[in-house]
Every structure is written in structure tokens, then in C-alpha cells.
Design a protein around this motif. Structure first.
Motif, PDB file in Angstrom:
ATOM      1  N   ILE A  98     -16.099  11.447  -1.365  1.00 43.94           N
ATOM      2  CA  ILE A  98     -14.824  12.144  -1.173  1.00 43.94           C
ATOM      3  C   ILE A  98     -13.679  11.341  -1.779  1.00 43.94           C
ATOM      4  O   ILE A  98     -12.720  11.918  -2.324  1.00 43.94           O
ATOM      5  CB  ILE A  98     -14.574  12.450   0.325  1.00 43.94           C
ATOM      6  CG1 ILE A  98     -13.447  13.480   0.483  1.00 43.94           C
ATOM      7  CG2 ILE A  98     -14.269  11.193   1.106  1.00 43.94           C
ATOM      8  CD1 ILE A  98     -13.749  14.834  -0.070  1.00 43.94           C
ATOM      9  N   CYS A  99     -13.752  10.040  -1.721  1.00 43.44           N
ATOM     10  CA  CYS A  99     -12.708   9.232  -2.361  1.00 43.44           C
ATOM     11  C   CYS A  99     -12.714   9.440  -3.873  1.00 43.44           C
ATOM     12  O   CYS A  99     -11.654   9.475  -4.508  1.00 43.44           O
ATOM     13  CB  CYS A  99     -12.892   7.760  -2.027  1.00 43.44           C
ATOM     14  SG  CYS A  99     -12.423   7.323  -0.334  1.00 43.44           S
ATOM     15  N   GLU A 100     -13.886   9.568  -4.438  1.00 46.79           N
ATOM     16  CA  GLU A 100     -13.994   9.846  -5.876  1.00 46.79           C
ATOM     17  C   GLU A 100     -13.380  11.205  -6.200  1.00 46.79           C
ATOM     18  O   GLU A 100     -12.645  11.355  -7.190  1.00 46.79           O
ATOM     19  CB  GLU A 100     -15.461   9.804  -6.293  1.00 46.79           C
ATOM     20  CG  GLU A 100     -15.711  10.068  -7.768  1.00 46.79           C
ATOM     21  CD  GLU A 100     -15.302   8.900  -8.656  1.00 46.79           C
ATOM     22  OE1 GLU A 100     -15.233   9.101  -9.887  1.00 46.79           O
ATOM     23  OE2 GLU A 100     -15.054   7.802  -8.123  1.00 46.79           O
ATOM     24  N   LEU A 101     -13.674  12.195  -5.389  1.00 49.18           N
ATOM     25  CA  LEU A 101     -13.124  13.541  -5.619  1.00 49.18           C
ATOM     26  C   LEU A 101     -11.599  13.535  -5.580  1.00 49.18           C
ATOM     27  O   LEU A 101     -10.939  14.185  -6.391  1.00 49.18           O
ATOM     28  CB  LEU A 101     -13.648  14.511  -4.563  1.00 49.18           C
ATOM     29  CG  LEU A 101     -15.069  15.051  -4.740  1.00 49.18           C
ATOM     30  CD1 LEU A 101     -15.456  15.891  -3.530  1.00 49.18           C
ATOM     31  CD2 LEU A 101     -15.185  15.872  -6.013  1.00 49.18           C
ATOM     32  N   LEU A 102     -11.045  12.789  -4.626  1.00 49.47           N
ATOM     33  CA  LEU A 102      -9.600  12.790  -4.444  1.00 49.47           C
ATOM     34  C   LEU A 102      -8.878  11.788  -5.340  1.00 49.47           C
ATOM     35  O   LEU A 102      -7.648  11.834  -5.450  1.00 49.47           O
ATOM     36  CB  LEU A 102      -9.255  12.489  -2.982  1.00 49.47           C
ATOM     37  CG  LEU A 102      -9.765  13.490  -1.946  1.00 49.47           C
ATOM     38  CD1 LEU A 102      -9.318  13.073  -0.556  1.00 49.47           C
ATOM     39  CD2 LEU A 102      -9.302  14.898  -2.247  1.00 49.47           C
ATOM     40  N   GLY A 103      -9.628  10.881  -5.939  1.00 51.49           N
ATOM     41  CA  GLY A 103      -9.000   9.890  -6.791  1.00 51.49           C
ATOM     42  C   GLY A 103      -8.466   8.683  -6.040  1.00 51.49           C
ATOM     43  O   GLY A 103      -7.463   8.090  -6.438  1.00 51.49           O
ATOM     44  N   VAL A 104      -9.136   8.290  -4.945  1.00 55.36           N
ATOM     45  CA  VAL A 104      -8.726   7.119  -4.167  1.00 55.36           C
ATOM     46  C   VAL A 104      -9.249   5.855  -4.853  1.00 55.36           C
ATOM     47  O   VAL A 104     -10.448   5.764  -5.145  1.00 55.36           O
ATOM     48  CB  VAL A 104      -9.270   7.199  -2.733  1.00 55.36           C
ATOM     49  CG1 VAL A 104      -8.938   5.937  -1.954  1.00 55.36           C
ATOM     50  CG2 VAL A 104      -8.727   8.431  -2.032  1.00 55.36           C
ATOM     51  N   PRO A 105      -8.404   4.877  -5.101  1.00 55.28           N
ATOM     52  CA  PRO A 105      -8.859   3.644  -5.742  1.00 55.28           C
ATOM     53  C   PRO A 105      -9.927   2.936  -4.909  1.00 55.28           C
ATOM     54  O   PRO A 105      -9.836   2.890  -3.679  1.00 55.28           O
ATOM     55  CB  PRO A 105      -7.583   2.787  -5.829  1.00 55.28           C
ATOM     56  CG  PRO A 105      -6.457   3.770  -5.773  1.00 55.28           C
ATOM     57  CD  PRO A 105      -6.940   4.878  -4.882  1.00 55.28           C
ATOM     58  N   PRO A 106     -10.941   2.355  -5.551  1.00 52.75           N
ATOM     59  CA  PRO A 106     -12.039   1.707  -4.814  1.00 52.75           C
ATOM     60  C   PRO A 106     -11.573   0.613  -3.866  1.00 52.75           C
ATOM     61  O   PRO A 106     -12.136   0.453  -2.777  1.00 52.75           O
ATOM     62  CB  PRO A 106     -12.914   1.130  -5.936  1.00 52.75           C
ATOM     63  CG  PRO A 106     -12.632   1.990  -7.115  1.00 52.75           C
ATOM     64  CD  PRO A 106     -11.185   2.386  -7.008  1.00 52.75           C
ATOM     65  N   GLU A 107     -10.524  -0.102  -4.225  1.00 49.96           N
ATOM     66  CA  GLU A 107     -10.099  -1.225  -3.400  1.00 49.96           C
ATOM     67  C   GLU A 107      -9.494  -0.792  -2.066  1.00 49.96           C
ATOM     68  O   GLU A 107      -9.314  -1.608  -1.156  1.00 49.96           O
ATOM     69  CB  GLU A 107      -9.080  -2.099  -4.164  1.00 49.96           C
ATOM     70  CG  GLU A 107      -7.809  -1.377  -4.560  1.00 49.96           C
ATOM     71  CD  GLU A 107      -7.885  -0.729  -5.933  1.00 49.96           C
ATOM     72  OE1 GLU A 107      -6.814  -0.445  -6.507  1.00 49.96           O
ATOM     73  OE2 GLU A 107      -9.020  -0.503  -6.431  1.00 49.96           O
ATOM     74  N   ASP A 108      -9.166   0.480  -1.926  1.00 55.68           N
ATOM     75  CA  ASP A 108      -8.549   0.973  -0.692  1.00 55.68           C
ATOM     76  C   ASP A 108      -9.540   1.630   0.262  1.00 55.68           C
ATOM     77  O   ASP A 108      -9.180   2.031   1.368  1.00 55.68           O
ATOM     78  CB  ASP A 108      -7.450   1.990  -1.021  1.00 55.68           C
ATOM     79  CG  ASP A 108      -6.277   1.355  -1.744  1.00 55.68           C
ATOM     80  OD1 ASP A 108      -5.856   0.268  -1.320  1.00 55.68           O
ATOM     81  OD2 ASP A 108      -5.797   1.939  -2.726  1.00 55.68           O
ATOM     82  N   ARG A 109     -10.795   1.746  -0.140  1.00 55.79           N
ATOM     83  CA  ARG A 109     -11.713   2.606   0.600  1.00 55.79           C
ATOM     84  C   ARG A 109     -12.229   1.979   1.897  1.00 55.79           C
ATOM     85  O   ARG A 109     -12.420   2.677   2.898  1.00 55.79           O
ATOM     86  CB  ARG A 109     -12.870   3.023  -0.315  1.00 55.79           C
ATOM     87  CG  ARG A 109     -12.355   3.874  -1.465  1.00 55.79           C
ATOM     88  CD  ARG A 109     -13.416   4.228  -2.497  1.00 55.79           C
ATOM     89  NE  ARG A 109     -12.804   4.941  -3.612  1.00 55.79           N
ATOM     90  CZ  ARG A 109     -13.459   5.381  -4.669  1.00 55.79           C
ATOM     91  NH1 ARG A 109     -14.763   5.173  -4.776  1.00 55.79           N
ATOM     92  NH2 ARG A 109     -12.827   6.017  -5.646  1.00 55.79           N
TER      93      ARG A 109
END
Length: 450
Positions: free
Chosen positions: A198-209
């Protein structure tokens, strides 16, 4: 949103003049009789309202996968009952499959306090609905937002994600195999995979996950202190707000960027508040539910070795297996709360405007009328009509994404680690009995080295 309270019946009054005293007397008698009849009807209906019993939250002692045993008796004897809920109010509880479907598809039952606010002590059932709160909106406003998102979660688009999901699953299995035994299947496998998707879908940076995962856990845990909840919500909202601001100026190929553009193209751009609320909803709903479903399904299969052997022998069984696991486990364990905006009839009960109602998903999914032998896990069952994703206008938007993730997990996990098994007895596994989304807190597993 305006509260639907204090509604009264309007009576048309017509002045009648130039009539005889006898007619007046007759009219007075008729009016008295009508009033008496109405009062008698109201008194009868009030007398017929069942006594509220405590809302059922304690699962059957013999099996952690079964819903509270009270639901079996309710389906048989009192399919629309009354319960006193932890939030501090009484609600109707609908327990049969067909009645749950009817309730969830009735537009007169509002989603304003969804999904399960009735289980949260001292929660505000009448809090204002935030712009963009897809779970709580109804009517045209809900339709507009949902229509903007529907194209992002089509079957075709979710199937296109399969290679990405497969890579994540393989990477996390590799990491588990390279690490120590026992491993925690929930922490090391089930939780990160849907979160990363879901983070990939929304464009969330990896360092924030990682930080995001910590704060969403606080939000959905029933026992979280109010200060913790407020702090976690503020942090997540602040993060999503920064993310959206960045995408307004530098859009990328992700869901949030496309949503911003779609709103502009429609002539009714999304406000920052709408986008933040939508983003938070998608982030939380998009990973916590699937993570719990993965781990709990694995445990259910461990406890049903014959079913696990059948799935391992025939990976093509995975599609009906996923539907059956969704039905059997129903991880949204306390049902869906609805608010009556008009008087309605459900089965033999009259639900008045202003009443609250709980659609008991777990009970509906264990209704033998819909699923013969419903308390039995049967991976060959045709369970496609289950209620695990809800029903009606608010049915889970991301259900196709969840299906893809679950199918990849369960066609890969037991093939690559055929000796995977629990590392502790069932009695030592702790469950999320206090969470809106049911699951395990940890699932220690081990396997035979190669």
C-alpha cells in the motif's frame, strides 16, 4: 452532519365548520379512539423491544477462530436482538446472513460512526464527519469520493501488481530462512508485505514506512490511551499532509498523484483536508487488515493439517481457499455499526430513526442457512458470497488487492517452506481480543533446515 433526532409525526388538520353537535360528538369520539389506538400501538411496540444484553465480545473458549457463542443462539431464537455496547448506548444486533446483507444495503442506515465505534468506551458517536472520511460518509458525497478511487482498485489493476507482490513475498521468505529460528511470522512476514504494497501504491517513501506501522497499530488497538491515539493520529496526518503537498508540486505515478489530478479534472478539486483523510484511511485499511489475515490464516491452516495438506498438494485450490478463510475468520470481529435515519423493518423488528444497529459480520458468516456446516473450515467450499468485506455501498474498496496479496502468500509460503509449523503451543499464542481487527500479536514459527 445534522443529528436525526426529535422527529415527530405530522398530522394534517382540517378545520370543519358549520356541523351539528352530533357530528362534533362523533368526531371527538373518533379522535379519542384514534389516539387511544395510536397510544396502544406505541405501547405494544415498546413492550416488544427486547431487553438489552451485554454486547458479545468473548470468543468461544475451545477455538480462537470462532466468534462469541451467543451468536448461535441469537441466529436461532432472536435474529434481531438488543445489546448494551461498551460505548455506552444500546444497539440492535443483526445476526443472520440475509438480514446482515439487507441492513448493509439499506441507504436508510448511515455509516456515520463506522466501522465499530460501538465497541470503544466513551467514544463520541456523533462526532463531526471529517471531509474525505470515506468510511463515514453517505449518499452523493460518498459516491463522489468512491467513484474517484474505484479505478485504482480494479481486478485488472490489482492483478498487474502480482509480480511486485511476488517479489516481496519471496524476499521476506528468503530473509526468514536466512535468519534465526523461531521467527515471528506476523512481525517478519505478514505485517511488512501489505504495508509495503500500500505504501508503494500511495507513493510513501521507504524510510517512513516503519514509523507508520507503529502509529497505525496504536490507532486500531482498542486499549490505546486517548493521548496515545491523538498523538499517533496527529503524526500520521502531518506526514500524509507533507506527502500530498509534495505530490501537488511534483506528481509521480502513484495513487495520490492521480487522485489529485482527477479532482482537478472534475472541476471540483480535493481540499487538503479531504486528501489527508483519504490518505490516512487507505494507509491504515490497506495494510493492517491484510497483515492480520495472513497470520491468522496461517495459524488456522496449522490447526487444520488436512486442509493445509490439500492446499500444499494443489496450489490451484488457493482461490476458493482464500474466500473460505475470509469467511471462516471474519477478522473485523465486532461487526459494522450503522445509524437509522428513518424507521425501518429488519426481519420482525422495527428499528426507529435515531437507533443504532450492528451488522454482525462474523455471525452472518457462520449462518448455516447460507453456508451449511458453517463452523467447519472447508477450503473447497463455494464461499464467494461471504461478508468479510462487508456488503453494499461501503463494501471494502481494496478487496481485490487483499485477494491478490493473500493468493500470492498462500501459493508460495507453504511451497517454499513445506515444514513450516508453530514453534509454541496454541495456549501460548496471544490474540488481539481487544482490537477492532482480530489477529495474533505474534506467531512464532519454525521449520526443518535444508
Amino acid at each position: 452532519m445534522t443529528d436525526v433526532t426529535g422527529m415527530t409525526d405530522a398530522t394534517d388538520v382540517t378545520d370543519v365548520t358549520d356541523v351539528t353537535d352530533a357530528t362534533d360528538a362523533t368526531d371527538a369520539t373518533d379522535a379519542t379512539d384514534a389516539t387511544d389506538a395510536t397510544d396502544a400501538t406505541d405501547a405494544t411496540e415498546k413492550a416488544n423491544v427486547p431487553t438489552a444484553k451485554p454486547f458479545a465480545t468473548t470468543r468461544a473458549s475451545g477455538c480462537p477462530f470462532d466468534p462469541p457463542p451467543e451468536y448461535g443462539a441469537l441466529r436461532a431464537e432472536e435474529p434481531v436482538s438488543r445489546a448494551s455496547c461498551p460505548v455506552g448506548t444500546d444497539a440492535w444486533v443483526v445476526s443472520r446472513y440475509e438480514d446482515v446483507r439487507a441492513a448493509l444495503s439499506d441507504p436508510r442506515l448511515s455509516s456515520r460512526a463506522a466501522p465499530s465505534t460501538h465497541i470503544v468506551p466513551n467514544a463520541d458517536l456523533h462526532r463531526p464527519i471529517a471531509p474525505g472520511s470515506l468510511l463515514h460518509m453517505d449518499g452523493p458525497d460518498h459516491t463522489r469520493l468512491r467513484r474517484m478511487l474505484t479505478s485504482e482498485f480494479t481486478v485488472k489493476k490489482m492483478r498487474a501488481l502480482r509480480p511486485f507482490v511476488q517479489r516481496l513475498v519471496d524476499e521476506h521468505i528468503d530473509a526468514m530462512l536466512a535468519g534465526p529460528r523461531p521467527a515471528d511470522l506476523y512481525r517478519d512476514f505478514a505485517l511488512p508485505i501489505p504495508s509495503l504494497v500500500i505504501c508503494e501504491l500511495l507513493g510513501v517513501p521507504p524510510e517512513d514506512r516503519d514509523r507508520f506501522q507503529e502509529q497505525t497499530t496504536v490507532l486500531i488497538r482498542v486499549g490505546s490511551a486517548q493521548e496515545e491515539v491523538e498523538r499517533a493520529a496527529a503524526e500520521i496526518e502531518e506526514f500524509i499532509g507533507r506527502l500530498i503537498t509534495a505530490k501537488r508540486t511534483a506528481p509521480r505515478d502513484d495513487l495520490l498523484s492521480r487522485l489529485i489530478q482527477r479532482g482537478q479534472d472534475s472541476g471540483r478539486p480535493f481540499s487538503q483536508e479531504e486528501l489527508v483523510t483519504l490518505g490516512v484511511t487507505l494507509l491504515i485499511a490497506g495494510h493492517e487488515t491484510t497483515a492480520n489475515m495472513i497470520a491468522l490464516s496461517a495459524l488456522a491452516l496449522f490447526r487444520h493439517p488436512g486442509q493445509l495438506a490439500a492446499l500444499r498438494a494443489d496450489p490451484a485450490l488457493v482461490t476458493p481457499a482464500i474466500e473460505e478463510l475470509l469467511r471462516y475468520l471474519t477478522i473485523l470481529q465486532f461487526g459494522l455499526l450503522r445509524y437509522a435515519t428513518e424507521d425501518i423493518r429488519i426481519a420482525d423488528a422495527t428499528v426507529r430513526a435515531g437507533d443504532w444497529l450492528v451488522a454482525a459480520l462474523s455471525s452472518g458468516n457462520r449462518d448455516d442457512r447460507a453456508f451449511p456446516g458453517a463452523d467447519r473450515l472447508d477450503l473447497t467450499r463455494e464461499a464467494g458470497g461471504h461478508l468479510a468485506f462487508g456488503y453494499g455501498a461501503h463494501q471494502c474498496l481494496g478487496q481485490q488487492l487483499a485477494r491478490v496479496e493473500l493468493e500470492v502468500v498462500f501459493t508460495t509460503l507453504f511451497q517454499r517452506i513445506p515444514t513450516l509449523r508453530p514453534a509454541v503451543p496454541l495456549e501460548e499464542i496471544r490474540f488481539k481480543d481487544d482490537a477492532l481487527v482480530y489477529g495474533v500479536r505474534a506467531l512464532p514459527v519454525t521449520w526443518d533446515p535444508r
